[in-house]
Write a protein that holds these residues in place. Sequence first.
Motif, PDB file in Angstrom:
ATOM      1  N   LYS A  38       5.989  -1.831  -7.363  1.00 49.34           N
ATOM      2  CA  LYS A  38       6.988  -1.061  -8.097  1.00 49.34           C
ATOM      3  C   LYS A  38       6.321   0.179  -8.673  1.00 49.34           C
ATOM      4  O   LYS A  38       5.351   0.082  -9.407  1.00 49.34           O
ATOM      5  CB  LYS A  38       7.565  -1.932  -9.226  1.00 49.34           C
ATOM      6  CG  LYS A  38       8.644  -1.273 -10.034  1.00 49.34           C
ATOM      7  CD  LYS A  38       9.969  -1.370  -9.341  1.00 49.34           C
ATOM      8  CE  LYS A  38      11.095  -0.965 -10.254  1.00 49.34           C
ATOM      9  NZ  LYS A  38      11.317   0.451 -10.291  1.00 49.34           N
ATOM     10  N   GLY A  39       6.844   1.340  -8.325  1.00 43.52           N
ATOM     11  CA  GLY A  39       6.367   2.610  -8.872  1.00 43.52           C
ATOM     12  C   GLY A  39       7.518   3.270  -9.610  1.00 43.52           C
ATOM     13  O   GLY A  39       8.323   2.601 -10.252  1.00 43.52           O
ATOM     14  N   PHE A  40       7.627   4.597  -9.499  1.00 38.82           N
ATOM     15  CA  PHE A  40       8.728   5.285 -10.177  1.00 38.82           C
ATOM     16  C   PHE A  40      10.051   5.158  -9.435  1.00 38.82           C
ATOM     17  O   PHE A  40      11.111   5.443 -10.007  1.00 38.82           O
ATOM     18  CB  PHE A  40       8.396   6.762 -10.442  1.00 38.82           C
ATOM     19  CG  PHE A  40       8.308   7.621  -9.212  1.00 38.82           C
ATOM     20  CD1 PHE A  40       9.452   8.124  -8.620  1.00 38.82           C
ATOM     21  CD2 PHE A  40       7.075   7.940  -8.664  1.00 38.82           C
ATOM     22  CE1 PHE A  40       9.372   8.921  -7.488  1.00 38.82           C
ATOM     23  CE2 PHE A  40       6.990   8.739  -7.546  1.00 38.82           C
ATOM     24  CZ  PHE A  40       8.132   9.229  -6.951  1.00 38.82           C
ATOM     25  N   LEU A  41      10.017   4.718  -8.181  1.00 39.24           N
ATOM     26  CA  LEU A  41      11.264   4.484  -7.462  1.00 39.24           C
ATOM     27  C   LEU A  41      11.961   3.262  -8.059  1.00 39.24           C
ATOM     28  O   LEU A  41      11.297   2.341  -8.537  1.00 39.24           O
ATOM     29  CB  LEU A  41      10.988   4.267  -5.970  1.00 39.24           C
ATOM     30  CG  LEU A  41      10.407   5.473  -5.221  1.00 39.24           C
ATOM     31  CD1 LEU A  41       9.970   5.069  -3.825  1.00 39.24           C
ATOM     32  CD2 LEU A  41      11.415   6.597  -5.164  1.00 39.24           C
ATOM     33  N   PRO A  42      13.294   3.228  -8.023  1.00 37.29           N
ATOM     34  CA  PRO A  42      14.002   2.134  -8.694  1.00 37.29           C
ATOM     35  C   PRO A  42      13.968   0.789  -7.958  1.00 37.29           C
ATOM     36  O   PRO A  42      14.612  -0.155  -8.394  1.00 37.29           O
ATOM     37  CB  PRO A  42      15.440   2.667  -8.787  1.00 37.29           C
ATOM     38  CG  PRO A  42      15.567   3.629  -7.667  1.00 37.29           C
ATOM     39  CD  PRO A  42      14.207   4.235  -7.497  1.00 37.29           C
ATOM     40  N   ILE A  43      13.211   0.698  -6.877  1.00 39.40           N
ATOM     41  CA  ILE A  43      13.115  -0.550  -6.124  1.00 39.40           C
ATOM     42  C   ILE A  43      11.652  -0.824  -5.799  1.00 39.40           C
ATOM     43  O   ILE A  43      10.827   0.081  -5.784  1.00 39.40           O
ATOM     44  CB  ILE A  43      13.923  -0.485  -4.806  1.00 39.40           C
ATOM     45  CG1 ILE A  43      13.455   0.704  -3.949  1.00 39.40           C
ATOM     46  CG2 ILE A  43      15.408  -0.421  -5.058  1.00 39.40           C
ATOM     47  CD1 ILE A  43      14.080   0.778  -2.576  1.00 39.40           C
ATOM     48  N   ALA A  44      11.343  -2.084  -5.532  1.00 41.50           N
ATOM     49  CA  ALA A  44       9.998  -2.422  -5.061  1.00 41.50           C
ATOM     50  C   ALA A  44       9.915  -1.995  -3.591  1.00 41.50           C
ATOM     51  O   ALA A  44      10.831  -2.238  -2.810  1.00 41.50           O
ATOM     52  CB  ALA A  44       9.750  -3.912  -5.212  1.00 41.50           C
ATOM     53  N   LEU A  95       6.053  14.380  -0.413  1.00 39.94           N
ATOM     54  CA  LEU A  95       5.740  13.185   0.363  1.00 39.94           C
ATOM     55  C   LEU A  95       4.514  12.475  -0.207  1.00 39.94           C
ATOM     56  O   LEU A  95       4.512  11.246  -0.369  1.00 39.94           O
ATOM     57  CB  LEU A  95       5.508  13.551   1.831  1.00 39.94           C
ATOM     58  CG  LEU A  95       5.038  12.421   2.746  1.00 39.94           C
ATOM     59  CD1 LEU A  95       6.085  11.336   2.837  1.00 39.94           C
ATOM     60  CD2 LEU A  95       4.710  12.958   4.115  1.00 39.94           C
ATOM     61  N   ALA A  96       3.475  13.223  -0.529  1.00 39.13           N
ATOM     62  CA  ALA A  96       2.266  12.628  -1.115  1.00 39.13           C
ATOM     63  C   ALA A  96       2.558  11.964  -2.444  1.00 39.13           C
ATOM     64  O   ALA A  96       2.049  10.876  -2.736  1.00 39.13           O
ATOM     65  CB  ALA A  96       1.184  13.692  -1.266  1.00 39.13           C
ATOM     66  N   LEU A  97       3.390  12.587  -3.266  1.00 32.37           N
ATOM     67  CA  LEU A  97       3.774  12.011  -4.557  1.00 32.37           C
ATOM     68  C   LEU A  97       4.511  10.685  -4.380  1.00 32.37           C
ATOM     69  O   LEU A  97       4.202   9.701  -5.047  1.00 32.37           O
ATOM     70  CB  LEU A  97       4.637  12.995  -5.348  1.00 32.37           C
ATOM     71  CG  LEU A  97       5.180  12.466  -6.669  1.00 32.37           C
ATOM     72  CD1 LEU A  97       4.059  12.309  -7.673  1.00 32.37           C
ATOM     73  CD2 LEU A  97       6.257  13.401  -7.203  1.00 32.37           C
ATOM     74  N   VAL A  98       5.471  10.655  -3.459  1.00 35.55           N
ATOM     75  CA  VAL A  98       6.220   9.428  -3.212  1.00 35.55           C
ATOM     76  C   VAL A  98       5.298   8.342  -2.660  1.00 35.55           C
ATOM     77  O   VAL A  98       5.383   7.182  -3.074  1.00 35.55           O
ATOM     78  CB  VAL A  98       7.413   9.694  -2.255  1.00 35.55           C
ATOM     79  CG1 VAL A  98       8.056   8.388  -1.798  1.00 35.55           C
ATOM     80  CG2 VAL A  98       8.437  10.579  -2.915  1.00 35.55           C
ATOM     81  N   MET A  99       4.415   8.699  -1.759  1.00 33.94           N
ATOM     82  CA  MET A  99       3.493   7.701  -1.190  1.00 33.94           C
ATOM     83  C   MET A  99       2.541   7.153  -2.243  1.00 33.94           C
ATOM     84  O   MET A  99       2.237   5.974  -2.253  1.00 33.94           O
ATOM     85  CB  MET A  99       2.689   8.311  -0.039  1.00 33.94           C
ATOM     86  CG  MET A  99       3.478   8.579   1.216  1.00 33.94           C
ATOM     87  SD  MET A  99       4.134   7.104   1.978  1.00 33.94           S
ATOM     88  CE  MET A  99       2.662   6.266   2.509  1.00 33.94           C
ATOM     89  N   ARG A 100       2.075   7.999  -3.132  1.00 34.20           N
ATOM     90  CA  ARG A 100       1.062   7.589  -4.113  1.00 34.20           C
ATOM     91  C   ARG A 100       1.671   6.881  -5.321  1.00 34.20           C
ATOM     92  O   ARG A 100       1.165   5.854  -5.747  1.00 34.20           O
ATOM     93  CB  ARG A 100       0.289   8.824  -4.553  1.00 34.20           C
ATOM     94  CG  ARG A 100      -0.824   8.543  -5.477  1.00 34.20           C
ATOM     95  CD  ARG A 100      -2.001   8.004  -4.709  1.00 34.20           C
ATOM     96  NE  ARG A 100      -3.081   7.751  -5.653  1.00 34.20           N
ATOM     97  CZ  ARG A 100      -3.928   6.779  -5.511  1.00 34.20           C
ATOM     98  NH1 ARG A 100      -3.868   5.972  -4.483  1.00 34.20           N
ATOM     99  NH2 ARG A 100      -4.874   6.592  -6.393  1.00 34.20           N
ATOM    100  N   LYS A 101       2.733   7.452  -5.886  1.00 27.17           N
ATOM    101  CA  LYS A 101       3.271   6.946  -7.152  1.00 27.17           C
ATOM    102  C   LYS A 101       4.611   6.226  -7.027  1.00 27.17           C
ATOM    103  O   LYS A 101       5.092   5.652  -7.983  1.00 27.17           O
ATOM    104  CB  LYS A 101       3.425   8.096  -8.156  1.00 27.17           C
ATOM    105  CG  LYS A 101       2.151   8.832  -8.465  1.00 27.17           C
ATOM    106  CD  LYS A 101       1.268   8.001  -9.319  1.00 27.17           C
ATOM    107  CE  LYS A 101       0.023   8.823  -9.692  1.00 27.17           C
ATOM    108  NZ  LYS A 101      -0.900   8.051 -10.480  1.00 27.17           N
ATOM    109  N   GLY A 102       5.240   6.332  -5.854  1.00 28.58           N
ATOM    110  CA  GLY A 102       6.564   5.743  -5.668  1.00 28.58           C
ATOM    111  C   GLY A 102       6.493   4.287  -5.661  1.00 28.58           C
ATOM    112  O   GLY A 102       7.181   3.429  -5.829  1.00 28.58           O
TER     113      GLY A 102
END
Length: 102
Positions: A38-44, A95-102
């Motif tokens: 689980k990152g900053f995205l609302p789902i695992a 894309l890098a942000l989503v991959m790293r922190k998402g």
Amino acid sequence: MLSWMVWTTPVAVFFACIVVMLIGMTILEVRSPSVLRKGFLPIATTRGDRLFIGLMCAAWVNLAWLGLGEKMTAWLSLPEEPSVWISFVVSMLVLALVMRKG
């Protein structure tokens, strides 16, 4: 077969990067299977989920950039439309942000 698409250098680089990412993710997944987190995205999500979401965001950034190019020229009083290389860099950062922190 692909004559309907305008194959400029930025478009070719964008799609080449996607192919390289897919190959890299396949190798990484075979060597080290991903787990849900689980990152900053609302789902695992798994790495593959984050890659898909990141690629969708990258596509939206590029489409928005192309769609707003003329308006940005008028808003910012630019002599010509901003370069699509800017949107490429921004989309890869997203894309890098989503991959790293998402």
